[in-house]
Design a protein around this motif. Structure first.
Motif, PDB file in Angstrom:
ATOM      1  N   PRO A 114       0.811  -1.225   0.000  1.00 10.35           N
ATOM      2  CA  PRO A 114       0.000   0.000   0.000  1.00 10.35           C
ATOM      3  C   PRO A 114       0.843   1.273   0.000  1.00 10.35           C
ATOM      4  O   PRO A 114       0.442   2.292  -0.576  1.00 10.35           O
ATOM      5  N   TYR A 115       2.017   1.225   0.623  1.00  9.27           N
ATOM      6  CA  TYR A 115       2.877   2.401   0.658  1.00  9.27           C
ATOM      7  C   TYR A 115       3.520   2.648  -0.702  1.00  9.27           C
ATOM      8  O   TYR A 115       3.696   3.799  -1.124  1.00  9.27           O
ATOM      9  N   CYS A 116       3.854   1.561  -1.407  1.00 10.16           N
ATOM     10  CA  CYS A 116       4.383   1.691  -2.769  1.00 10.16           C
ATOM     11  C   CYS A 116       3.314   2.319  -3.670  1.00 10.16           C
ATOM     12  O   CYS A 116       3.608   3.194  -4.496  1.00 10.16           O
ATOM     13  N   ARG A 117       2.099   1.860  -3.512  1.00  7.55           N
ATOM     14  CA  ARG A 117       0.995   2.382  -4.315  1.00  7.55           C
ATOM     15  C   ARG A 117       0.716   3.845  -3.972  1.00  7.55           C
ATOM     16  O   ARG A 117       0.330   4.625  -4.843  1.00  7.55           O
ATOM     17  N   GLN A 118       0.928   4.199  -2.739  1.00  5.13           N
ATOM     18  CA  GLN A 118       0.702   5.573  -2.307  1.00  5.13           C
ATOM     19  C   GLN A 118       1.712   6.535  -2.927  1.00  5.13           C
ATOM     20  O   GLN A 118       1.362   7.631  -3.376  1.00  5.13           O
ATOM     21  N   VAL A 119       2.974   6.125  -2.950  1.00  4.89           N
ATOM     22  CA  VAL A 119       4.031   7.018  -3.433  1.00  4.89           C
ATOM     23  C   VAL A 119       4.178   6.975  -4.952  1.00  4.89           C
ATOM     24  O   VAL A 119       4.740   7.893  -5.556  1.00  4.89           O
ATOM     25  N   ASP A 120       3.666   5.930  -5.599  1.00  2.86           N
ATOM     26  CA  ASP A 120       3.906   5.723  -7.028  1.00  2.86           C
ATOM     27  C   ASP A 120       3.460   6.899  -7.910  1.00  2.86           C
ATOM     28  O   ASP A 120       4.241   7.356  -8.750  1.00  2.86           O
ATOM     29  N   PRO A 121       2.232   7.425  -7.756  1.00  2.42           N
ATOM     30  CA  PRO A 121       1.844   8.542  -8.619  1.00  2.42           C
ATOM     31  C   PRO A 121       2.682   9.795  -8.388  1.00  2.42           C
ATOM     32  O   PRO A 121       2.941  10.561  -9.323  1.00  2.42           O
ATOM     33  N   MET A 122       3.142   9.985  -7.161  1.00  3.56           N
ATOM     34  CA  MET A 122       3.981  11.150  -6.871  1.00  3.56           C
ATOM     35  C   MET A 122       5.354  10.984  -7.511  1.00  3.56           C
ATOM     36  O   MET A 122       5.931  11.955  -8.032  1.00  3.56           O
ATOM     37  N   LEU A 123       5.883   9.765  -7.484  1.00  6.98           N
ATOM     38  CA  LEU A 123       7.157   9.500  -8.157  1.00  6.98           C
ATOM     39  C   LEU A 123       7.043   9.742  -9.654  1.00  6.98           C
ATOM     40  O   LEU A 123       7.919  10.354 -10.272  1.00  6.98           O
ATOM     41  N   SER A 124       5.947   9.271 -10.232  1.00  2.05           N
ATOM     42  CA  SER A 124       5.728   9.433 -11.677  1.00  2.05           C
ATOM     43  C   SER A 124       5.637  10.902 -12.046  1.00  2.05           C
ATOM     44  O   SER A 124       6.218  11.352 -13.043  1.00  2.05           O
ATOM     45  N   PHE A 128      14.480   2.763  -1.201  1.00  2.00           N
ATOM     46  CA  PHE A 128      15.113   3.523  -2.278  1.00  2.00           C
ATOM     47  C   PHE A 128      16.622   3.642  -2.051  1.00  2.00           C
ATOM     48  O   PHE A 128      17.074   3.833  -0.918  1.00  2.00           O
ATOM     49  N   VAL A 129      17.355   3.544  -3.137  1.00  2.00           N
ATOM     50  CA  VAL A 129      18.774   3.868  -3.127  1.00  2.00           C
ATOM     51  C   VAL A 129      18.960   5.068  -4.030  1.00  2.00           C
ATOM     52  O   VAL A 129      18.576   5.050  -5.199  1.00  2.00           O
ATOM     53  N   VAL A 130      19.525   6.136  -3.456  1.00  2.00           N
ATOM     54  CA  VAL A 130      19.769   7.368  -4.209  1.00  2.00           C
ATOM     55  C   VAL A 130      21.182   7.824  -3.887  1.00  2.00           C
ATOM     56  O   VAL A 130      21.478   8.187  -2.747  1.00  2.00           O
ATOM     57  N   GLY A 131      22.046   7.776  -4.884  1.00  2.00           N
ATOM     58  CA  GLY A 131      23.438   8.103  -4.618  1.00  2.00           C
ATOM     59  C   GLY A 131      24.017   7.113  -3.624  1.00  2.00           C
ATOM     60  O   GLY A 131      23.986   5.905  -3.842  1.00  2.00           O
ATOM     61  N   ASP A 132      24.526   7.622  -2.493  1.00  5.73           N
ATOM     62  CA  ASP A 132      25.076   6.727  -1.472  1.00  5.73           C
ATOM     63  C   ASP A 132      24.147   6.634  -0.262  1.00  5.73           C
ATOM     64  O   ASP A 132      24.559   6.245   0.825  1.00  5.73           O
ATOM     65  N   GLN A 133      22.868   7.003  -0.474  1.00  3.42           N
ATOM     66  CA  GLN A 133      21.920   6.985   0.636  1.00  3.42           C
ATOM     67  C   GLN A 133      20.841   5.922   0.441  1.00  3.42           C
ATOM     68  O   GLN A 133      20.401   5.655  -0.676  1.00  3.42           O
ATOM     69  N   LEU A 134      20.415   5.357   1.553  1.00  3.43           N
ATOM     70  CA  LEU A 134      19.302   4.426   1.572  1.00  3.43           C
ATOM     71  C   LEU A 134      18.127   5.120   2.246  1.00  3.43           C
ATOM     72  O   LEU A 134      18.274   5.660   3.347  1.00  3.43           O
ATOM     73  N   VAL A 135      16.982   5.125   1.570  1.00  4.75           N
ATOM     74  CA  VAL A 135      15.774   5.738   2.126  1.00  4.75           C
ATOM     75  C   VAL A 135      14.698   4.653   2.162  1.00  4.75           C
ATOM     76  O   VAL A 135      14.329   4.111   1.124  1.00  4.75           O
ATOM     77  N   VAL A 136      14.215   4.348   3.350  1.00  6.33           N
ATOM     78  CA  VAL A 136      13.173   3.332   3.495  1.00  6.33           C
ATOM     79  C   VAL A 136      11.885   4.016   3.940  1.00  6.33           C
ATOM     80  O   VAL A 136      11.877   4.800   4.888  1.00  6.33           O
ATOM     81  N   GLY A 137      10.796   3.735   3.221  1.00  4.01           N
ATOM     82  CA  GLY A 137       9.517   4.360   3.541  1.00  4.01           C
ATOM     83  C   GLY A 137       8.975   5.134   2.366  1.00  4.01           C
ATOM     84  O   GLY A 137       9.627   5.266   1.327  1.00  4.01           O
ATOM     85  N   SER A 138       7.757   5.650   2.531  1.00  2.00           N
ATOM     86  CA  SER A 138       7.062   6.279   1.408  1.00  2.00           C
ATOM     87  C   SER A 138       7.122   7.799   1.427  1.00  2.00           C
ATOM     88  O   SER A 138       6.288   8.465   0.807  1.00  2.00           O
ATOM     89  N   SER A 139       8.099   8.377   2.147  1.00  2.00           N
ATOM     90  CA  SER A 139       8.225   9.833   2.181  1.00  2.00           C
ATOM     91  C   SER A 139       8.955  10.328   0.932  1.00  2.00           C
ATOM     92  O   SER A 139      10.172  10.165   0.807  1.00  2.00           O
TER      93      SER A 139
END
Length: 205
Positions: free
Chosen positions: A64-74, A177-188
């Motif tokens: 559900p969190y992936c689905r929540q963030v997906d349209p914002m990512l797009s 999420f992996v972005v550069g050298d950072q790991l971000v876990v969660g839908s923020s």
């Protein structure tokens, strides 16, 4: 400490800051050690190949969190010409998730990963063969080929590799999420965008 409880509060804050710093160091080391697997050219993606920042998303199609963030990512990707998003299927929420991920990767072989993924994420989370068949027909895919490819051991191995990589990176849930050298876990999305800004700034230095 009884007379001045702020001493204890300061000690706890310092301990938490140290723990966070140590975790960030561990994350950076894990990302550096697994960079070839993280940035796998075989993974489906959107955005330019030479984008100045790449966001790697580990996701479960039923999450559900992936689905929540997906349209914002797009939306972010559509408005940022120098952003690339790479998708790593990580079906950790049971057999229906596995069916969804297998189908999406099978659809990729017919050039339809992104539309299939979009339809899957917009459908009810109780993914089954009937739903996969319906989406396949709606997209005009070859259903017989899709079924065969879903059962290809190579796709099963790909999903197993994603799970193993997630474990190495310390990703225990989705989205991760992996972005550069950072790991971000969660839908923020704010945290993901902050990591992207940091990666861009670091690349310019």
């Amino acid at each position: 400490m009884v007379k001045d409880p702020t001493i204890l509060q300061d000690a706890i804050s310092a301990w938490k800051a140290d723990q966070q710093h140590q975790q960030e160091v561990t994350n950076r080391q894990a990302i550096a050690a697994n960079r070839p697997q993280i940035y796998n050219a075989m993974d489906p993606s959107v955005g330019p190949a030479k984008a100045n920042v790449t966001v790697i998303e580990f996701y479960d199609p039923r999450c559900p969190y992936c689905r929540q963030v997906d349209p914002m990512l797009s939306l972010w990707q559509q408005h940022d010409p120098d952003l690339r998003i790479v998708y790593k299927d990580l079906p950790i929420l049971g057999p229906p998730s596995v069916i969804g991920s297998q189908a999406a990767l099978a659809a990729e072989r017919q050039g339809a990963y992104m539309p299939f993924r979009a339809a899957l994420m917009a459908s009810p989370p109780n993914i089954d063969s009937a739903m996969v068949h319906r989406i396949s027909d709606e997209l005009g895919l070859n259903w017989t080929k899709l079924q065969k490819d879903m059962n290809d051991p190579a796709i099963a191995q790909r999903l197993a590799d994603n799970e193993q990589l997630a474990q190495k990176l310390g990703i225990q849930g989705t989205p991760g999420f992996v972005v550069g050298d950072q790991l971000v876990v969660g839908s923020s999305l704010t945290d993901v965008q902050a990591a992207a800004d940091a990666a861009r700034k670091s690349a310019k230095q």
